[in-house]
Design a protein around this motif. Structure first.
Motif, PDB file in Angstrom:
ATOM      1  N   LEU A  32      -5.237   1.972  -9.168  1.00 20.71           N
ATOM      2  CA  LEU A  32      -5.713   1.462 -10.452  1.00 20.71           C
ATOM      3  C   LEU A  32      -7.235   1.393 -10.544  1.00 20.71           C
ATOM      4  O   LEU A  32      -7.774   1.128 -11.614  1.00 20.71           O
ATOM      5  CB  LEU A  32      -5.127   0.073 -10.715  1.00 20.71           C
ATOM      6  CG  LEU A  32      -3.614   0.023 -10.883  1.00 20.71           C
ATOM      7  CD1 LEU A  32      -3.155  -1.422 -11.033  1.00 20.71           C
ATOM      8  CD2 LEU A  32      -3.176   0.856 -12.074  1.00 20.71           C
ATOM      9  N   ALA A  33      -7.907   1.631  -9.440  1.00 18.29           N
ATOM     10  CA  ALA A  33      -9.368   1.500  -9.420  1.00 18.29           C
ATOM     11  C   ALA A  33     -10.013   2.579 -10.282  1.00 18.29           C
ATOM     12  O   ALA A  33      -9.657   3.753 -10.204  1.00 18.29           O
ATOM     13  CB  ALA A  33      -9.882   1.594  -7.995  1.00 18.29           C
ATOM     14  N   LYS A  34     -10.972   2.157 -11.070  1.00 21.35           N
ATOM     15  CA  LYS A  34     -11.715   3.086 -11.921  1.00 21.35           C
ATOM     16  C   LYS A  34     -12.988   3.566 -11.221  1.00 21.35           C
ATOM     17  O   LYS A  34     -13.755   4.323 -11.775  1.00 21.35           O
ATOM     18  CB  LYS A  34     -12.057   2.397 -13.241  1.00 21.35           C
ATOM     19  CG  LYS A  34     -10.832   2.050 -14.060  1.00 21.35           C
ATOM     20  CD  LYS A  34     -11.211   1.360 -15.359  1.00 21.35           C
ATOM     21  CE  LYS A  34     -10.007   1.109 -16.215  1.00 21.35           C
ATOM     22  NZ  LYS A  34      -9.300  -0.105 -15.889  1.00 21.35           N
ATOM     23  N   ARG A  35     -13.201   3.074 -10.009  1.00 27.29           N
ATOM     24  CA  ARG A  35     -14.386   3.429  -9.213  1.00 27.29           C
ATOM     25  C   ARG A  35     -13.994   3.285  -7.745  1.00 27.29           C
ATOM     26  O   ARG A  35     -12.897   2.848  -7.427  1.00 27.29           O
ATOM     27  CB  ARG A  35     -15.545   2.501  -9.556  1.00 27.29           C
ATOM     28  CG  ARG A  35     -15.217   1.032  -9.308  1.00 27.29           C
ATOM     29  CD  ARG A  35     -16.206   0.096  -9.992  1.00 27.29           C
ATOM     30  NE  ARG A  35     -15.773  -1.267  -9.982  1.00 27.29           N
ATOM     31  CZ  ARG A  35     -14.875  -1.816 -10.797  1.00 27.29           C
ATOM     32  NH1 ARG A  35     -14.261  -1.094 -11.696  1.00 27.29           N
ATOM     33  NH2 ARG A  35     -14.564  -3.088 -10.717  1.00 27.29           N
ATOM     34  N   ASP A  36     -14.902   3.627  -6.856  1.00 30.76           N
ATOM     35  CA  ASP A  36     -14.645   3.423  -5.430  1.00 30.76           C
ATOM     36  C   ASP A  36     -14.554   1.931  -5.152  1.00 30.76           C
ATOM     37  O   ASP A  36     -15.397   1.156  -5.609  1.00 30.76           O
ATOM     38  CB  ASP A  36     -15.774   4.021  -4.584  1.00 30.76           C
ATOM     39  CG  ASP A  36     -15.690   5.529  -4.512  1.00 30.76           C
ATOM     40  OD1 ASP A  36     -14.576   6.071  -4.656  1.00 30.76           O
ATOM     41  OD2 ASP A  36     -16.732   6.166  -4.291  1.00 30.76           O
ATOM     42  N   VAL A  37     -13.531   1.513  -4.439  1.00 26.42           N
ATOM     43  CA  VAL A  37     -13.330   0.102  -4.127  1.00 26.42           C
ATOM     44  C   VAL A  37     -13.213  -0.094  -2.620  1.00 26.42           C
ATOM     45  O   VAL A  37     -12.991   0.854  -1.868  1.00 26.42           O
ATOM     46  CB  VAL A  37     -12.079  -0.467  -4.833  1.00 26.42           C
ATOM     47  CG1 VAL A  37     -12.285  -0.537  -6.335  1.00 26.42           C
ATOM     48  CG2 VAL A  37     -10.838   0.350  -4.501  1.00 26.42           C
ATOM     49  N   LYS A  38     -13.376  -1.338  -2.219  1.00 23.78           N
ATOM     50  CA  LYS A  38     -13.297  -1.714  -0.810  1.00 23.78           C
ATOM     51  C   LYS A  38     -12.032  -2.531  -0.588  1.00 23.78           C
ATOM     52  O   LYS A  38     -11.561  -3.216  -1.493  1.00 23.78           O
ATOM     53  CB  LYS A  38     -14.506  -2.562  -0.428  1.00 23.78           C
ATOM     54  CG  LYS A  38     -15.844  -1.911  -0.707  1.00 23.78           C
ATOM     55  CD  LYS A  38     -16.968  -2.893  -0.403  1.00 23.78           C
ATOM     56  CE  LYS A  38     -18.319  -2.369  -0.821  1.00 23.78           C
ATOM     57  NZ  LYS A  38     -19.390  -3.315  -0.470  1.00 23.78           N
ATOM     58  N   PHE A  39     -11.529  -2.479   0.634  1.00 21.05           N
ATOM     59  CA  PHE A  39     -10.328  -3.241   0.968  1.00 21.05           C
ATOM     60  C   PHE A  39     -10.513  -3.874   2.338  1.00 21.05           C
ATOM     61  O   PHE A  39     -10.970  -3.222   3.270  1.00 21.05           O
ATOM     62  CB  PHE A  39      -9.103  -2.322   0.967  1.00 21.05           C
ATOM     63  CG  PHE A  39      -7.798  -3.050   0.872  1.00 21.05           C
ATOM     64  CD1 PHE A  39      -7.394  -3.624  -0.316  1.00 21.05           C
ATOM     65  CD2 PHE A  39      -6.961  -3.150   1.973  1.00 21.05           C
ATOM     66  CE1 PHE A  39      -6.177  -4.289  -0.423  1.00 21.05           C
ATOM     67  CE2 PHE A  39      -5.746  -3.817   1.887  1.00 21.05           C
ATOM     68  CZ  PHE A  39      -5.353  -4.387   0.682  1.00 21.05           C
ATOM     69  N   LYS A  60       2.043  -1.626  -0.209  1.00 25.57           N
ATOM     70  CA  LYS A  60       2.273  -1.457  -1.646  1.00 25.57           C
ATOM     71  C   LYS A  60       1.119  -2.071  -2.440  1.00 25.57           C
ATOM     72  O   LYS A  60       0.613  -1.457  -3.389  1.00 25.57           O
ATOM     73  CB  LYS A  60       3.603  -2.105  -2.044  1.00 25.57           C
ATOM     74  CG  LYS A  60       3.939  -1.979  -3.507  1.00 25.57           C
ATOM     75  CD  LYS A  60       4.298  -0.560  -3.886  1.00 25.57           C
ATOM     76  CE  LYS A  60       4.804  -0.524  -5.324  1.00 25.57           C
ATOM     77  NZ  LYS A  60       5.188   0.812  -5.727  1.00 25.57           N
ATOM     78  N   ALA A  61       0.674  -3.265  -2.026  1.00 27.09           N
ATOM     79  CA  ALA A  61      -0.444  -3.915  -2.716  1.00 27.09           C
ATOM     80  C   ALA A  61      -1.708  -3.060  -2.613  1.00 27.09           C
ATOM     81  O   ALA A  61      -2.415  -2.861  -3.600  1.00 27.09           O
ATOM     82  CB  ALA A  61      -0.683  -5.307  -2.142  1.00 27.09           C
ATOM     83  N   ALA A  62      -2.002  -2.559  -1.410  1.00 23.24           N
ATOM     84  CA  ALA A  62      -3.183  -1.717  -1.219  1.00 23.24           C
ATOM     85  C   ALA A  62      -3.076  -0.436  -2.042  1.00 23.24           C
ATOM     86  O   ALA A  62      -4.058   0.010  -2.648  1.00 23.24           O
ATOM     87  CB  ALA A  62      -3.361  -1.386   0.265  1.00 23.24           C
ATOM     88  N   SER A  63      -1.894   0.145  -2.087  1.00 28.55           N
ATOM     89  CA  SER A  63      -1.679   1.387  -2.856  1.00 28.55           C
ATOM     90  C   SER A  63      -1.899   1.160  -4.346  1.00 28.55           C
ATOM     91  O   SER A  63      -2.546   1.975  -5.016  1.00 28.55           O
ATOM     92  CB  SER A  63      -0.259   1.920  -2.635  1.00 28.55           C
ATOM     93  OG  SER A  63      -0.048   2.246  -1.289  1.00 28.55           O
ATOM     94  N   ILE A  64      -1.359   0.068  -4.864  1.00 25.33           N
ATOM     95  CA  ILE A  64      -1.542  -0.235  -6.286  1.00 25.33           C
ATOM     96  C   ILE A  64      -3.017  -0.488  -6.573  1.00 25.33           C
ATOM     97  O   ILE A  64      -3.569   0.033  -7.547  1.00 25.33           O
ATOM     98  CB  ILE A  64      -0.667  -1.436  -6.710  1.00 25.33           C
ATOM     99  CG1 ILE A  64       0.809  -1.056  -6.683  1.00 25.33           C
ATOM    100  CG2 ILE A  64      -1.067  -1.930  -8.103  1.00 25.33           C
ATOM    101  CD1 ILE A  64       1.762  -2.226  -6.889  1.00 25.33           C
ATOM    102  N   PHE A  65      -3.655  -1.288  -5.730  1.00 28.19           N
ATOM    103  CA  PHE A  65      -5.077  -1.593  -5.915  1.00 28.19           C
ATOM    104  C   PHE A  65      -5.902  -0.315  -5.957  1.00 28.19           C
ATOM    105  O   PHE A  65      -6.724  -0.106  -6.842  1.00 28.19           O
ATOM    106  CB  PHE A  65      -5.556  -2.526  -4.801  1.00 28.19           C
ATOM    107  CG  PHE A  65      -7.005  -2.897  -4.883  1.00 28.19           C
ATOM    108  CD1 PHE A  65      -7.492  -3.637  -5.946  1.00 28.19           C
ATOM    109  CD2 PHE A  65      -7.887  -2.519  -3.888  1.00 28.19           C
ATOM    110  CE1 PHE A  65      -8.838  -3.991  -6.024  1.00 28.19           C
ATOM    111  CE2 PHE A  65      -9.234  -2.864  -3.948  1.00 28.19           C
ATOM    112  CZ  PHE A  65      -9.708  -3.599  -5.020  1.00 28.19           C
ATOM    113  N   LYS A  66      -5.660   0.575  -5.014  1.00 31.68           N
ATOM    114  CA  LYS A  66      -6.411   1.841  -4.938  1.00 31.68           C
ATOM    115  C   LYS A  66      -6.120   2.725  -6.144  1.00 31.68           C
ATOM    116  O   LYS A  66      -7.034   3.325  -6.728  1.00 31.68           O
ATOM    117  CB  LYS A  66      -6.061   2.572  -3.636  1.00 31.68           C
ATOM    118  CG  LYS A  66      -6.727   3.915  -3.452  1.00 31.68           C
ATOM    119  CD  LYS A  66      -8.159   3.780  -3.016  1.00 31.68           C
ATOM    120  CE  LYS A  66      -8.713   5.072  -2.474  1.00 31.68           C
ATOM    121  NZ  LYS A  66      -9.514   5.800  -3.429  1.00 31.68           N
TER     122      LYS A  66
END
Length: 178
Positions: free
Chosen positions: A66-73, A58-64
């Motif tokens: 809401l990202a306004k650009r490509d992000v890393k996890f 759920k945390a990873a899904s929310i983070f992804k």
């Protein structure tokens, strides 16, 4: 916990209501997830899966989302993670890895350490884990079956800065390499 860095933002969230804490996930370039427990500490298999699979996903899904650009996890799982395992712990970790891979992060680091060696006093002592760590250290195997938590954290931070594309899995031996 206090941080002495302007580059680290600490947010306390209620994992049962993560949707109410979306602001904690916005405007970051790299997400880190090190959440995990044991079945015994969770109290049941169902609670274990909730803490070790559902909350991180759920945390990873929310983070992804809401990202306004490509992000890393960067995701901490465990040695032996395997979605097809008969055993709850490695199966749960493997299913989490697969689900986070499917979210499509620009760069995803999956870290699979063996035993985690705490520097100093472990927050909560675990008898059998303590016995196992003592045996491993006595036999001089700590660099093959586990890693210090500080080493894992440093490797995750370094990978967060250096990984640029795709999925990279770091097994215990990879974590220990400089």
């Amino acid at each position: 916990m206090q941080w002495n860095s302007s580059k680290v933002q600490v947010s306390v969230v209620d994992f049962d209501n993560l949707d109410n804490h979306k602001a904690a996930f916005e405007d970051h370039d790299i997400g880190f997830c090190c959440l995990g427990t044991t079945r015994a500490d969770a109290g049941s298999a169902e609670n274990f899966v909730k803490i070790d699979h559902d909350y991180p996903l759920k945390a990873a899904s929310i983070f992804k989302s809401l990202a306004k650009r490509d992000v890393k996890f960067m995701l901490l799982t465990s040695a032996g993670s395997n979605a097809n395992s008969f055993f709850l712990y490695p199966r749960t970790k493997g299913l989490l890895e697969n689900a986070v891979i499917n979210l499509g992060f620009k760069a995803l680091g999956i870290f699979r350490p063996g035993l985690l060696f705490f520097e100093g006093e472990r927050p909560k002592a675990r008898f059998f884990e303590g016995v196992g760590i003592s045996v491993v250290k006595t036999l001089g195997l700590q660099n093959t079956v586990g890693a210090p938590t500080s080493t894992v954290g440093a490797k995750m931070a370094k990978a967060g800065l250096e990984l640029n594309d795709g999925v990279t899995i770091f097994e215990n031996a990879d974590i220990l390499k400089q």
